[in-house]
Design a protein around this motif. Sequence first.
Motif, PDB file in Angstrom:
ATOM      1  N   GLU A 175      -5.748   5.987  -7.235  1.00 36.25           N
ATOM      2  CA  GLU A 175      -5.526   7.470  -7.576  1.00 36.25           C
ATOM      3  C   GLU A 175      -5.987   7.992  -6.411  1.00 36.25           C
ATOM      4  N   GLY A 176      -5.676   8.661  -6.106  1.00 32.87           N
ATOM      5  CA  GLY A 176      -5.482   9.838  -4.762  1.00 32.87           C
ATOM      6  C   GLY A 176      -5.360   9.069  -3.026  1.00 32.87           C
ATOM      7  N   SER A 177      -3.803   7.911  -3.211  1.00 35.48           N
ATOM      8  CA  SER A 177      -3.780   7.618  -2.231  1.00 35.48           C
ATOM      9  C   SER A 177      -2.749   8.263  -1.752  1.00 35.48           C
ATOM     10  N   GLY A 178      -2.004   9.110  -2.620  1.00 28.97           N
ATOM     11  CA  GLY A 178      -1.378   9.729  -1.574  1.00 28.97           C
ATOM     12  C   GLY A 178       0.139   9.342  -2.495  1.00 28.97           C
ATOM     13  N   GLN A 179       0.535   8.388  -3.323  1.00 31.30           N
ATOM     14  CA  GLN A 179       1.135   7.770  -3.919  1.00 31.30           C
ATOM     15  C   GLN A 179       1.547   8.267  -5.302  1.00 31.30           C
ATOM     16  N   ILE A 180       2.538   8.133  -5.965  1.00 30.25           N
ATOM     17  CA  ILE A 180       3.041   8.474  -6.500  1.00 30.25           C
ATOM     18  C   ILE A 180       2.500   7.842  -7.971  1.00 30.25           C
ATOM     19  N   HIS A 181       1.920   8.391  -8.788  1.00 33.29           N
ATOM     20  CA  HIS A 181       1.042   8.067 -10.017  1.00 33.29           C
ATOM     21  C   HIS A 181       1.766   8.653 -11.435  1.00 33.29           C
TER      22      HIS A 181
ATOM     23  N   THR B 182       0.466  -0.924  -0.075  1.00 29.15           N
ATOM     24  CA  THR B 182      -0.371   0.303  -0.112  1.00 29.15           C
ATOM     25  C   THR B 182       0.793   1.170   0.083  1.00 29.15           C
ATOM     26  N   GLU B 183       2.495   0.889  -0.029  1.00 25.32           N
ATOM     27  CA  GLU B 183       3.712   2.167   0.309  1.00 25.32           C
ATOM     28  C   GLU B 183       4.241   2.342  -0.091  1.00 25.32           C
ATOM     29  N   LEU B 184       4.736   2.990  -1.444  1.00 23.70           N
ATOM     30  CA  LEU B 184       6.045   3.145  -1.692  1.00 23.70           C
ATOM     31  C   LEU B 184       7.185   3.506  -1.091  1.00 23.70           C
TER      32      LEU B 184
ATOM     33  N   TRP C 163       9.117   2.899  -9.944  1.00 25.10           N
ATOM     34  CA  TRP C 163       8.050   2.569  -9.181  1.00 25.10           C
ATOM     35  C   TRP C 163       7.249   2.016  -9.732  1.00 25.10           C
ATOM     36  N   LYS C 164       7.101   2.890 -11.157  1.00 27.41           N
ATOM     37  CA  LYS C 164       5.764   2.401 -11.515  1.00 27.41           C
ATOM     38  C   LYS C 164       4.628   0.991 -11.949  1.00 27.41           C
ATOM     39  N   ALA C 165       5.818   0.012 -11.758  1.00 30.78           N
ATOM     40  CA  ALA C 165       5.231  -1.371 -11.721  1.00 30.78           C
ATOM     41  C   ALA C 165       4.222  -1.753 -10.235  1.00 30.78           C
ATOM     42  N   LEU C 166       4.622  -0.889  -9.334  1.00 25.96           N
ATOM     43  CA  LEU C 166       3.673  -0.754  -7.849  1.00 25.96           C
ATOM     44  C   LEU C 166       2.463   0.414  -7.914  1.00 25.96           C
ATOM     45  N   SER C 167       3.257   1.811  -8.219  1.00 25.14           N
ATOM     46  CA  SER C 167       2.303   2.643  -8.306  1.00 25.14           C
ATOM     47  C   SER C 167       1.209   2.766  -9.362  1.00 25.14           C
ATOM     48  N   GLU C 168       1.503   1.761 -10.277  1.00 17.29           N
ATOM     49  CA  GLU C 168      -0.123   1.350 -11.311  1.00 17.29           C
ATOM     50  C   GLU C 168      -1.080   0.564 -10.888  1.00 17.29           C
ATOM     51  N   LEU C 169      -0.437  -0.116  -9.348  1.00 17.27           N
ATOM     52  CA  LEU C 169      -1.518  -0.831  -8.451  1.00 17.27           C
ATOM     53  C   LEU C 169      -2.604   0.101  -8.012  1.00 17.27           C
ATOM     54  N   GLN C 170      -1.723   0.822  -7.006  1.00 16.99           N
ATOM     55  CA  GLN C 170      -2.280   1.776  -6.506  1.00 16.99           C
ATOM     56  C   GLN C 170      -3.408   2.730  -6.545  1.00 16.99           C
TER      57      GLN C 170
ATOM     58  N   ASN D 223      13.782 -12.845   4.250  1.00 16.62           N
ATOM     59  CA  ASN D 223      14.746 -12.147   5.349  1.00 16.62           C
ATOM     60  C   ASN D 223      15.988 -11.393   4.731  1.00 16.62           C
ATOM     61  N   SER D 224      15.989 -11.238   3.373  1.00 10.85           N
ATOM     62  CA  SER D 224      17.555 -10.537   2.433  1.00 10.85           C
ATOM     63  C   SER D 224      17.031  -8.896   2.288  1.00 10.85           C
ATOM     64  N   SER D 225      18.182  -9.163   2.152  1.00 13.90           N
ATOM     65  CA  SER D 225      18.656  -7.510   1.240  1.00 13.90           C
ATOM     66  C   SER D 225      18.250  -7.508   0.159  1.00 13.90           C
ATOM     67  N   ILE D 226      18.073  -8.662  -0.772  1.00 15.16           N
ATOM     68  CA  ILE D 226      18.246  -9.150  -1.897  1.00 15.16           C
ATOM     69  C   ILE D 226      17.502  -8.589  -2.907  1.00 15.16           C
ATOM     70  N   GLY D 227      16.323  -8.773  -2.499  1.00 13.61           N
ATOM     71  CA  GLY D 227      14.977  -8.351  -3.329  1.00 13.61           C
ATOM     72  C   GLY D 227      13.955  -8.338  -2.209  1.00 13.61           C
ATOM     73  N   VAL D 228      12.252  -7.970  -3.065  1.00 14.89           N
ATOM     74  CA  VAL D 228      11.945  -7.414  -1.926  1.00 14.89           C
ATOM     75  C   VAL D 228      10.340  -7.791  -3.221  1.00 14.89           C
ATOM     76  N   GLN D 229       9.406  -8.097  -2.685  1.00 17.52           N
ATOM     77  CA  GLN D 229       8.248  -8.411  -3.291  1.00 17.52           C
ATOM     78  C   GLN D 229       6.993  -6.813  -3.409  1.00 17.52           C
ATOM     79  N   VAL D 230       6.102  -7.205  -4.162  1.00 17.20           N
ATOM     80  CA  VAL D 230       5.955  -5.990  -4.108  1.00 17.20           C
ATOM     81  C   VAL D 230       4.190  -5.702  -4.724  1.00 17.20           C
ATOM     82  N   ALA D 231       3.846  -6.956  -5.410  1.00 15.63           N
ATOM     83  CA  ALA D 231       2.592  -7.121  -5.454  1.00 15.63           C
ATOM     84  C   ALA D 231       2.541  -8.947  -6.450  1.00 15.63           C
TER      85      ALA D 231
END
Length: 147
Positions: A141-147, A28-30, A132-139, A78-86
């Motif tokens: 509009e108006g959620s306060g995120q970057i679109h 839900t956040e960036l 990070w459009k691949a995440l923000s495009e899923l959030q 618990n890795s610092s290599i990658g994070v799932q966003v969606a």
Amino acid sequence: MSSIFPGDLWAVGETRVNDLSVIVRFRTELPSAADRELNENLIIISWPYIGIASGMPNDEDKKNTNSFEEAIENGFENSSIGVQVACLTGNHLKEWRYYTHDVEAFLDAFNACLAEHPVYPINLRMFQDPDWKALSELQPEGSGQIH
């Protein structure tokens, strides 16, 4: 790397693609601009399946994709290599979206967490996505995120 998402909040929504339902689970956040800039490499893992008429996976598809997903989530939890966003499921496709600062290290860790698994029918695509459009495009509009 999930520490770049201190609240670690997820949402689930539904959209339609080709008149078929697609279930979307997303953060839900960036992260901060600095963390987005550092982790600008987007990796999309996709698994096409036949599924059922609605475009959703059948029982065997669910079992196999769940086994795969559990392995990669455990590998990166618990890795610092990658994070799932969606994660998107529907329209005869399951897709996971990850960000990383090091593509080679991500691929090494990815292969390591699947070492004892069968070969899966997946495709990996890599992109530069500093905004990070691949995440923000899923959030929404108006959620306060970057679109």
